[in-house]
Design a protein around this motif. Structure first.
Motif, PDB file in Angstrom:
ATOM      1  N   GLY A  66       0.816  -1.202   0.000  1.00  0.00           N
ATOM      2  CA  GLY A  66       0.000   0.000   0.000  1.00  0.00           C
ATOM      3  C   GLY A  66       0.851   1.254   0.000  1.00  0.00           C
ATOM      4  O   GLY A  66       0.483   2.279  -0.553  1.00  0.00           O
ATOM      5  N   ASN A  67       2.019   1.152   0.655  1.00  0.00           N
ATOM      6  CA  ASN A  67       2.876   2.317   0.775  1.00  0.00           C
ATOM      7  C   ASN A  67       4.341   1.912   0.807  1.00  0.00           C
ATOM      8  O   ASN A  67       4.697   0.877   1.365  1.00  0.00           O
ATOM      9  CB  ASN A  67       2.498   3.073   2.063  1.00  0.00           C
ATOM     10  N   VAL A  68       5.176   2.731   0.186  1.00  0.00           N
ATOM     11  CA  VAL A  68       6.620   2.497   0.182  1.00  0.00           C
ATOM     12  C   VAL A  68       7.289   3.765   0.709  1.00  0.00           C
ATOM     13  O   VAL A  68       7.052   4.850   0.188  1.00  0.00           O
ATOM     14  CB  VAL A  68       7.138   2.192  -1.247  1.00  0.00           C
ATOM     15  N   SER A  69       8.076   3.620   1.769  1.00  0.00           N
ATOM     16  CA  SER A  69       8.717   4.812   2.326  1.00  0.00           C
ATOM     17  C   SER A  69      10.150   4.508   2.744  1.00  0.00           C
ATOM     18  O   SER A  69      10.591   3.358   2.725  1.00  0.00           O
ATOM     19  CB  SER A  69       7.897   5.343   3.508  1.00  0.00           C
ATOM     20  N   VAL A  70      10.878   5.541   3.095  1.00  0.00           N
ATOM     21  CA  VAL A  70      12.278   5.397   3.482  1.00  0.00           C
ATOM     22  C   VAL A  70      12.358   5.506   5.003  1.00  0.00           C
ATOM     23  O   VAL A  70      11.863   6.469   5.586  1.00  0.00           O
ATOM     24  CB  VAL A  70      13.140   6.511   2.844  1.00  0.00           C
ATOM     25  N   PRO A 101      19.923  -4.178   7.146  1.00  0.00           N
ATOM     26  CA  PRO A 101      19.211  -4.439   8.409  1.00  0.00           C
ATOM     27  C   PRO A 101      19.869  -3.696   9.574  1.00  0.00           C
ATOM     28  O   PRO A 101      21.086  -3.681   9.696  1.00  0.00           O
ATOM     29  CB  PRO A 101      19.349  -5.948   8.577  1.00  0.00           C
ATOM     30  N   GLY A 102      19.046  -3.039  10.379  1.00  0.00           N
ATOM     31  CA  GLY A 102      19.553  -2.296  11.530  1.00  0.00           C
ATOM     32  C   GLY A 102      19.846  -0.844  11.209  1.00  0.00           C
ATOM     33  O   GLY A 102      20.215  -0.073  12.096  1.00  0.00           O
ATOM     34  N   GLY A 103      19.683  -0.450   9.947  1.00  0.00           N
ATOM     35  CA  GLY A 103      19.965   0.941   9.548  1.00  0.00           C
ATOM     36  C   GLY A 103      18.877   1.474   8.637  1.00  0.00           C
ATOM     37  O   GLY A 103      17.697   1.262   8.872  1.00  0.00           O
ATOM     38  N   TYR A 104      19.303   2.157   7.591  1.00  0.00           N
ATOM     39  CA  TYR A 104      18.332   2.647   6.604  1.00  0.00           C
ATOM     40  C   TYR A 104      17.700   1.458   5.889  1.00  0.00           C
ATOM     41  O   TYR A 104      18.354   0.449   5.643  1.00  0.00           O
ATOM     42  CB  TYR A 104      19.023   3.519   5.561  1.00  0.00           C
ATOM     43  N   HIS A 105      16.433   1.591   5.540  1.00  0.00           N
ATOM     44  CA  HIS A 105      15.772   0.546   4.756  1.00  0.00           C
ATOM     45  C   HIS A 105      14.566   1.130   4.026  1.00  0.00           C
ATOM     46  O   HIS A 105      14.081   2.194   4.372  1.00  0.00           O
ATOM     47  CB  HIS A 105      15.341  -0.639   5.627  1.00  0.00           C
ATOM     48  N   ILE A 106      14.138   0.391   3.009  1.00  0.00           N
ATOM     49  CA  ILE A 106      12.878   0.717   2.340  1.00  0.00           C
ATOM     50  C   ILE A 106      11.791  -0.027   3.093  1.00  0.00           C
ATOM     51  O   ILE A 106      11.900  -1.230   3.321  1.00  0.00           O
ATOM     52  CB  ILE A 106      12.885   0.246   0.870  1.00  0.00           C
ATOM     53  N   MET A 107      10.747   0.692   3.495  1.00  0.00           N
ATOM     54  CA  MET A 107       9.675   0.057   4.259  1.00  0.00           C
ATOM     55  C   MET A 107       8.470  -0.150   3.359  1.00  0.00           C
ATOM     56  O   MET A 107       7.973   0.796   2.753  1.00  0.00           O
ATOM     57  CB  MET A 107       9.278   0.985   5.421  1.00  0.00           C
ATOM     58  N   PHE A 108       8.051  -1.404   3.280  1.00  0.00           N
ATOM     59  CA  PHE A 108       6.834  -1.726   2.536  1.00  0.00           C
ATOM     60  C   PHE A 108       5.726  -1.918   3.562  1.00  0.00           C
ATOM     61  O   PHE A 108       5.796  -2.840   4.378  1.00  0.00           O
ATOM     62  CB  PHE A 108       7.015  -3.017   1.734  1.00  0.00           C
TER      63      PHE A 108
END
Ligand SMILES: [Cu+2]
Length: 168
Positions: free
Chosen positions: A72-76, A107-114
């Protein structure tokens, strides 16, 4: 003999891992590689994507968002430790990619969140999303889905605990 067999096995494992790792995605001055994700348990609403972003240009760029058919959403997001508790937050101002620099999402840092997953992410699948950059525009990226505990794009490394004790 046992040693010989383990060398043969290692060679075989790296051969099947190579195609996913070799994939590179481009737009403007930005290239993206080592894009991978983790399998999600049935019914999970969120998943994460990891990758390396290279900026070959002389000016900084910014990853500001994304889109995917399966979510539904993709964010940083950024994950960090707050008094020993792993927390994550959305980078609403975007993630800066320095000129002639690179940023690793892992993992544990920046990631793309679905978020709002419409289907589970299954190990072995390739999932497609597009990432939006302030200057480079929209870049389509394919993420190779590893196991639930995968620690890296090859999917063969040891599991880590970065998702445990996480507060949304
Ligand atoms: Cu997140």
């Amino acid at each position: 003999m046992a040693r010989f067999q383990s060398i043969v096995l290692a060679a075989f494992v790296s051969l099947i891992a190579l195609p996913a790792l070799a994939q590179e995605f481009k737009g403007g001055d930005i290239t993206i590689d080592k894009a991978w994700s983790r399998a999600t348990p049935k019914g999970a609403a969120v998943g994460a994507g990891y990758l390396v972003i290279h900026n070959h240009g002389a000016t900084p760029d910014k990853l500001i968002g994304g889109a995917a058919e399966f979510a539904g959403n993709v964010s940083v997001h950024e994950m960090s430790s707050d008094n020993g508790i792993m927390r994550m937050r959305e980078l609403t101002a975007g993630l800066e990619i320095p000129a002639h620099g690179e940023v690793v999402l892992s993992p544990g840092g920046y990631h793309i969140m679905f978020t709002g997953l419409k289907q589970p992410l299954n190990k072995g699948e390739i999932i497609k999303a597009s990432l939006i950059f302030e200057h480079a525009g929209t870049i389509g990226v394919e993420f190779a889905v590893g196991g639930v505990g995968a620690a890296g794009p090859a999917g063969a490394a040891k599991p880590d605990d970065s998702m445990k004790g996480m507060k949304m």
